[in-house]
Scaffold this motif. Structure first.
Motif, PDB file in Angstrom:
ATOM      1  N   PHE A 104     -23.298  68.429  47.595  1.00  0.00           N
ATOM      2  CA  PHE A 104     -22.529  68.005  48.775  1.00  0.00           C
ATOM      3  C   PHE A 104     -23.330  67.038  49.636  1.00  0.00           C
ATOM      4  O   PHE A 104     -22.794  66.049  50.136  1.00  0.00           O
ATOM      5  CB  PHE A 104     -22.106  69.217  49.614  1.00  0.00           C
ATOM      6  CG  PHE A 104     -20.953  69.980  49.013  1.00  0.00           C
ATOM      7  CD1 PHE A 104     -19.793  69.320  48.635  1.00  0.00           C
ATOM      8  CD2 PHE A 104     -21.041  71.339  48.802  1.00  0.00           C
ATOM      9  CE1 PHE A 104     -18.740  70.004  48.064  1.00  0.00           C
ATOM     10  CE2 PHE A 104     -19.985  72.039  48.228  1.00  0.00           C
ATOM     11  CZ  PHE A 104     -18.836  71.365  47.864  1.00  0.00           C
ATOM     12  N   GLY A 105     -24.618  67.335  49.806  1.00  0.00           N
ATOM     13  CA  GLY A 105     -25.466  66.482  50.636  1.00  0.00           C
ATOM     14  C   GLY A 105     -25.560  65.073  50.068  1.00  0.00           C
ATOM     15  O   GLY A 105     -25.438  64.084  50.790  1.00  0.00           O
ATOM     16  N   GLN A 106     -25.769  64.966  48.752  1.00  0.00           N
ATOM     17  CA  GLN A 106     -25.877  63.635  48.140  1.00  0.00           C
ATOM     18  C   GLN A 106     -24.525  62.937  48.141  1.00  0.00           C
ATOM     19  O   GLN A 106     -24.430  61.738  48.418  1.00  0.00           O
ATOM     20  CB  GLN A 106     -26.390  63.765  46.708  1.00  0.00           C
ATOM     21  CG  GLN A 106     -27.808  64.313  46.633  1.00  0.00           C
ATOM     22  CD  GLN A 106     -28.315  64.369  45.204  1.00  0.00           C
ATOM     23  OE1 GLN A 106     -27.557  64.155  44.255  1.00  0.00           O
ATOM     24  NE2 GLN A 106     -29.586  64.680  45.039  1.00  0.00           N
ATOM     25  N   PHE A 107     -23.486  63.702  47.839  1.00  0.00           N
ATOM     26  CA  PHE A 107     -22.133  63.137  47.823  1.00  0.00           C
ATOM     27  C   PHE A 107     -21.785  62.533  49.173  1.00  0.00           C
ATOM     28  O   PHE A 107     -21.119  61.484  49.245  1.00  0.00           O
ATOM     29  CB  PHE A 107     -21.145  64.240  47.429  1.00  0.00           C
ATOM     30  CG  PHE A 107     -19.711  63.939  47.755  1.00  0.00           C
ATOM     31  CD1 PHE A 107     -18.953  63.115  46.934  1.00  0.00           C
ATOM     32  CD2 PHE A 107     -19.120  64.488  48.889  1.00  0.00           C
ATOM     33  CE1 PHE A 107     -17.639  62.833  47.231  1.00  0.00           C
ATOM     34  CE2 PHE A 107     -17.806  64.216  49.199  1.00  0.00           C
ATOM     35  CZ  PHE A 107     -17.061  63.389  48.374  1.00  0.00           C
ATOM     36  N   SER A 108     -22.250  63.178  50.263  1.00  0.00           N
ATOM     37  CA  SER A 108     -21.823  62.775  51.612  1.00  0.00           C
ATOM     38  C   SER A 108     -22.120  61.301  51.906  1.00  0.00           C
ATOM     39  O   SER A 108     -21.421  60.687  52.693  1.00  0.00           O
ATOM     40  CB  SER A 108     -22.469  63.669  52.673  1.00  0.00           C
ATOM     41  OG  SER A 108     -23.828  63.343  52.834  1.00  0.00           O
ATOM     42  N   PHE A 109     -23.173  60.725  51.279  1.00  0.00           N
ATOM     43  CA  PHE A 109     -23.403  59.289  51.531  1.00  0.00           C
ATOM     44  C   PHE A 109     -23.183  58.434  50.284  1.00  0.00           C
ATOM     45  O   PHE A 109     -22.866  57.260  50.394  1.00  0.00           O
ATOM     46  CB  PHE A 109     -24.802  59.047  52.112  1.00  0.00           C
ATOM     47  CG  PHE A 109     -25.929  59.279  51.155  1.00  0.00           C
ATOM     48  CD1 PHE A 109     -26.430  60.546  50.955  1.00  0.00           C
ATOM     49  CD2 PHE A 109     -26.475  58.224  50.449  1.00  0.00           C
ATOM     50  CE1 PHE A 109     -27.470  60.766  50.067  1.00  0.00           C
ATOM     51  CE2 PHE A 109     -27.526  58.433  49.558  1.00  0.00           C
ATOM     52  CZ  PHE A 109     -28.022  59.709  49.377  1.00  0.00           C
ATOM     53  N   ILE A 110     -23.316  59.022  49.091  1.00  0.00           N
ATOM     54  CA  ILE A 110     -23.117  58.214  47.874  1.00  0.00           C
ATOM     55  C   ILE A 110     -21.653  57.797  47.750  1.00  0.00           C
ATOM     56  O   ILE A 110     -21.333  56.704  47.276  1.00  0.00           O
ATOM     57  CB  ILE A 110     -23.617  58.986  46.636  1.00  0.00           C
ATOM     58  CG1 ILE A 110     -25.147  59.094  46.688  1.00  0.00           C
ATOM     59  CG2 ILE A 110     -23.190  58.296  45.345  1.00  0.00           C
ATOM     60  CD1 ILE A 110     -25.776  59.916  45.599  1.00  0.00           C
ATOM     61  N   VAL A 111     -20.739  58.650  48.230  1.00  0.00           N
ATOM     62  CA  VAL A 111     -19.310  58.325  48.135  1.00  0.00           C
ATOM     63  C   VAL A 111     -18.978  57.068  48.953  1.00  0.00           C
ATOM     64  O   VAL A 111     -18.077  56.311  48.587  1.00  0.00           O
ATOM     65  CB  VAL A 111     -18.433  59.520  48.569  1.00  0.00           C
ATOM     66  CG1 VAL A 111     -18.619  59.840  50.039  1.00  0.00           C
ATOM     67  CG2 VAL A 111     -16.977  59.253  48.273  1.00  0.00           C
ATOM     68  N   THR A 112     -19.743  56.802  50.019  1.00  0.00           N
ATOM     69  CA  THR A 112     -19.515  55.570  50.781  1.00  0.00           C
ATOM     70  C   THR A 112     -19.751  54.352  49.888  1.00  0.00           C
ATOM     71  O   THR A 112     -18.962  53.403  49.879  1.00  0.00           O
ATOM     72  CB  THR A 112     -20.464  55.499  51.992  1.00  0.00           C
ATOM     73  OG1 THR A 112     -20.211  56.610  52.836  1.00  0.00           O
ATOM     74  CG2 THR A 112     -20.246  54.216  52.774  1.00  0.00           C
ATOM     75  N   ILE A 113     -20.832  54.393  49.130  1.00  0.00           N
ATOM     76  CA  ILE A 113     -21.155  53.249  48.272  1.00  0.00           C
ATOM     77  C   ILE A 113     -20.108  53.107  47.169  1.00  0.00           C
ATOM     78  O   ILE A 113     -19.635  51.997  46.883  1.00  0.00           O
ATOM     79  CB  ILE A 113     -22.572  53.426  47.705  1.00  0.00           C
ATOM     80  CG1 ILE A 113     -23.558  53.315  48.856  1.00  0.00           C
ATOM     81  CG2 ILE A 113     -22.879  52.383  46.641  1.00  0.00           C
ATOM     82  CD1 ILE A 113     -24.842  54.016  48.639  1.00  0.00           C
ATOM     83  N   ALA A 114     -19.699  54.243  46.571  1.00  0.00           N
ATOM     84  CA  ALA A 114     -18.655  54.195  45.543  1.00  0.00           C
ATOM     85  C   ALA A 114     -17.376  53.595  46.126  1.00  0.00           C
ATOM     86  O   ALA A 114     -16.724  52.745  45.508  1.00  0.00           O
ATOM     87  CB  ALA A 114     -18.399  55.604  44.990  1.00  0.00           C
ATOM     88  N   THR A 115     -17.030  54.021  47.346  1.00  0.00           N
ATOM     89  CA  THR A 115     -15.826  53.499  48.005  1.00  0.00           C
ATOM     90  C   THR A 115     -15.904  51.984  48.173  1.00  0.00           C
ATOM     91  O   THR A 115     -14.951  51.265  47.846  1.00  0.00           O
ATOM     92  CB  THR A 115     -15.650  54.152  49.395  1.00  0.00           C
ATOM     93  OG1 THR A 115     -15.568  55.566  49.225  1.00  0.00           O
ATOM     94  CG2 THR A 115     -14.404  53.636  50.093  1.00  0.00           C
ATOM     95  N   LEU A 116     -17.051  51.486  48.658  1.00  0.00           N
ATOM     96  CA  LEU A 116     -17.191  50.047  48.899  1.00  0.00           C
ATOM     97  C   LEU A 116     -17.068  49.256  47.604  1.00  0.00           C
ATOM     98  O   LEU A 116     -16.386  48.224  47.548  1.00  0.00           O
ATOM     99  CB  LEU A 116     -18.541  49.751  49.569  1.00  0.00           C
ATOM    100  CG  LEU A 116     -18.714  50.246  51.004  1.00  0.00           C
ATOM    101  CD1 LEU A 116     -20.112  49.967  51.506  1.00  0.00           C
ATOM    102  CD2 LEU A 116     -17.676  49.604  51.923  1.00  0.00           C
ATOM    103  N   VAL A 117     -17.708  49.752  46.530  1.00  0.00           N
ATOM    104  CA  VAL A 117     -17.674  49.033  45.248  1.00  0.00           C
ATOM    105  C   VAL A 117     -16.248  48.990  44.697  1.00  0.00           C
ATOM    106  O   VAL A 117     -15.754  47.928  44.278  1.00  0.00           O
ATOM    107  CB  VAL A 117     -18.636  49.703  44.238  1.00  0.00           C
ATOM    108  CG1 VAL A 117     -18.458  49.100  42.844  1.00  0.00           C
ATOM    109  CG2 VAL A 117     -20.083  49.549  44.686  1.00  0.00           C
ATOM    110  N   ILE A 118     -15.565  50.140  44.717  1.00  0.00           N
ATOM    111  CA  ILE A 118     -14.219  50.202  44.132  1.00  0.00           C
ATOM    112  C   ILE A 118     -13.226  49.419  44.992  1.00  0.00           C
ATOM    113  O   ILE A 118     -12.378  48.687  44.478  1.00  0.00           O
ATOM    114  CB  ILE A 118     -13.782  51.669  43.949  1.00  0.00           C
ATOM    115  CG1 ILE A 118     -14.754  52.395  43.012  1.00  0.00           C
ATOM    116  CG2 ILE A 118     -12.362  51.744  43.379  1.00  0.00           C
ATOM    117  CD1 ILE A 118     -14.610  53.887  42.976  1.00  0.00           C
ATOM    118  N   ALA A 119     -13.350  49.542  46.329  1.00  0.00           N
ATOM    119  CA  ALA A 119     -12.415  48.835  47.217  1.00  0.00           C
ATOM    120  C   ALA A 119     -12.557  47.325  47.071  1.00  0.00           C
ATOM    121  O   ALA A 119     -11.565  46.596  47.127  1.00  0.00           O
ATOM    122  CB  ALA A 119     -12.650  49.256  48.672  1.00  0.00           C
TER     123      ALA A 119
END
Lengths: 296, 289
Positions: free
Chosen positions: B161-176
């Motif tokens: 959960f801790g790693q997901f909390s900020f890695i998902v931001t990067i995934a979001t930016l790349v996919i968006a």
């Protein structure tokens, strides 16, 4: 017709609403449960003062203690100063290299050099730091090399001091400075530089009047990221600075994990968050950018 | 200072030399780590005592990496965590991308700014805030209802959960970023040809997003695998490889960590070049087709 069309249109809108809610749900859960509520709770925890077992009152003691004990605030100031020094050094070292990649070479060689500059950062910070330990330790490469050259006759310990921390921090930050600098310098029109020379400017004047003003957004972006990452770094100071590295993140770790004084640790964490956010905010204000525009 | 502007030979030579020195500085620590994996010594440091493969292969006396169950186990732990973080980040990142690029609602720009926050919060703070929040919730449930929830205590689920909390931001930016380039008329064409809304997204939009999903997946996996700051605060008894290597290096280690580092570097390099080649192949196909 219009009467018959209404319910289906209503159903369509309800469907859209439902899909919006379904799409919003993960984002809200993520931000709510992992970011916002934990930070509110962290703030609340930092305002709790322990009176006895399971007995608390609300107050600022955790913060006043920070300012009363010189070891605490001096560590934060020290951490901030070393981070500023590391940021400045990273900029000084990276700028000529970024300019070389962006302006002095072209085509395949340019791409190759750029990729080459990014490559070491695919490797974990831990491995890179291990390399610096082998280079800097008392029996390390530099100490050995200096003895071999006859410059010193005793092994010299280069680990466990501020210079070692600085070397590690600068090295580990390089990528985050080189990338924004190359990007921004790439967008500088060559003819502007040529015009500067044509108008009689020497290299230094062109650098000061044309190149640096153009590169300012990249410089600020790089500096913000590097400062933020060095301020929050815990690995490099711990391994290169030795047992008494006096790094602020290490104190937060000590409070939370070793001493189990979460209230004080929460206060320290909040202070770090404030300093870090303040720097980001000032940087954005200087460049008149928003967080959203710098990230996308 | 351009290729088109004449410069003195000394200046050019000096500049090139500086850049060469810079690259020497960049690669020196990595090369050093690799070389000392083969040193016939108890410590990962000079002097050089001869070449050996003990730190890879030995199983008696010296323990080589292939027989070091602790380290190998920690790699397994890291992979488990990284896979979980990657899957979670890709799912939520894709949904976020559709939310940001397709949906219209009030407060959207605020939501987007909030999504960027995790990138400017120091990793240590993300870690401690999640640690104490989870503990408070766990304690509350325990005191009030007598329910014990293990995954809210320090351990691998919290690390995820801790790693997901900020890695998902990067995934979001790349996919968006990729979704923004999508030509909406393609999806409309699919709908005209009889596809349902979800059907059109599945058969037309998702294949278009695949390169971004692969890219975001690789970045998420790597960032999770190499994460230290957030993980350090949330880890329980089962340590991922970064935490284990950290403890070993801090307390003094044999060159077995060099051997492990060399293997990790080789895997990274192979994966990196593979991705680069795959990307180039894909682009060439698209250009010719």
């Amino acid at each position: 017709m219009s009467v018959a069309a209404l319910p289906s249109e209503g159903a369509g809108r309800a469907g859209l609403r439902l899909s919006l809610i379904l799409l919003l749900a993960p984002a809200l859960l993520w931000l709510g449960l992992l970011i916002i509520l934990p930070h509110i709770q962290l703030l609340a925890l930092s305002l709790k003062v322990k009176l006895g077992p399971r007995l608390y009152e609300t107050g600022l003691t955790n913060y006043t203690e920070f300012f009363a004990e010189s070891i605490y605030w001096s560590t934060l100031i020290r951490t901030a100063f070393i981070s500023i020094a590391a940021t400045a050094l990273t900029l000084l070292i990276a700028f000529p290299v970024a300019y070389y990649i962006a302006k002095m070479i072209r085509g395949r060689r340019k791409n190759l050099l750029f990729v080459l500059a990014l490559l070491p950062f695919w490797v974990s910070e831990l491995i890179r730091t291990l390399g610096w330990i082998i280079i800097l330790r008392e029996t390390g490469l530099i100490s050995l090399g200096l003895q071999w050259l006859g410059l010193i006759d005793q092994p010299v310990e280069l680990l466990g001091n501020d210079a070692a921390i600085l070397v590690g921090l600068v090295y580990t930050s390089m990528l985050f400075m080189v990338v924004p600098l190359v990007t921004v310098l790439d967008s500088l029109d060559d003819t502007l530089v040529e015009a500067g020379y044509d108008l009689g400017g020497n290299g230094f004047a062109v650098l000061r009047e044309i190149i640096i003003p153009h590169a300012m957004p990249g410089i600020v972006a790089g500096c913000i990221i590097v400062f933020m990452l060095t301020l929050g770094n815990i690995l490099t100071p711990a391994l290169l600075g030795g047992k008494n590295s006096l790094w602020f993140t290490d104190q937060i770790f000590q409070k939370f994990i070793v001493r189990f004084n979460w209230e004080q640790g929460a206060a320290f964490g909040f202070l770090l968050l404030i300093v870090s956010s303040l720097v980001v905010w000032i940087g954005l204000k200087i460049t008149r950018q928003s967080l959203a525009s710098t990230m996308t | 200072m351009l290729t088109t502007i004449p410069q003195s030979r000394t200046f050019k030579l000096g500049y090139a030399l500086y850049v060469a020195l810079f690259f020497l500085y960049l690669f020196a620590p990595l090369v050093v780590v690799g070389i000392f994996a083969f040193n016939d010594s108890q410590f990962p440091s000079p002097p050089w005592r001869g070449f050996t493969l003990d730190w890879f292969l030995s199983s008696t006396g010296r323990i080589g990496i292939f027989h070091d169950d602790g380290l190998i186990g920690s790699i397994g732990t890291s992979i488990k965590v990284a896979v979980a973080v990657t899957i979670l980040s890709l799912i939520v990142g894709t949904m976020n991308a559709f939310l940001l690029e397709r949906a219209q609602f009030r407060g959207k720009s605020l939501l987007f700014t909030m999504m960027l926050w995790p990138l400017v919060i120091p990793g240590v703070i993300l870690g401690v805030s999640i640690l104490q929040f989870a503990s408070t919730v766990a304690n509350g449930l325990e005191d009030r209802f007598g329910i014990f929830i293990d995954f809210l205590r320090p351990g691998l689920p919290l690390v995820v959960f801790g790693q997901f909390s900020f890695i998902v931001t990067i995934a979001t930016l790349v996919i968006a970023a990729r979704l923004r380039k999508f030509d909406m008329t393609l999806e409309e064409a699919a709908r005209d040809l009889g596809a349902s809304r979800l059907g059109a997204i599945r058969t037309v939009t998702m294949p278009f997003l695949t390169p971004a999903l692969i890219g975001a997946g690789v970045i998420s996996f790597l960032m999770s695998f190499e994460n230290f700051n957030t993980t350090l605060m949330l880890v329980g008894s089962e340590a991922p490889v970064t935490i284990r290597m950290f403890t070993q290096i801090r307390d003094g280690t044999t060159p077995v960590v060099n051997a492990l580092s060399l293997l990790l570097m080789l895997v990274m390099a192979t994966a990196g070049f593979g991705l680069l080649l795959a990307n180039r192949g894909g682009e060439a196909r698209r250009d010719s087709g």
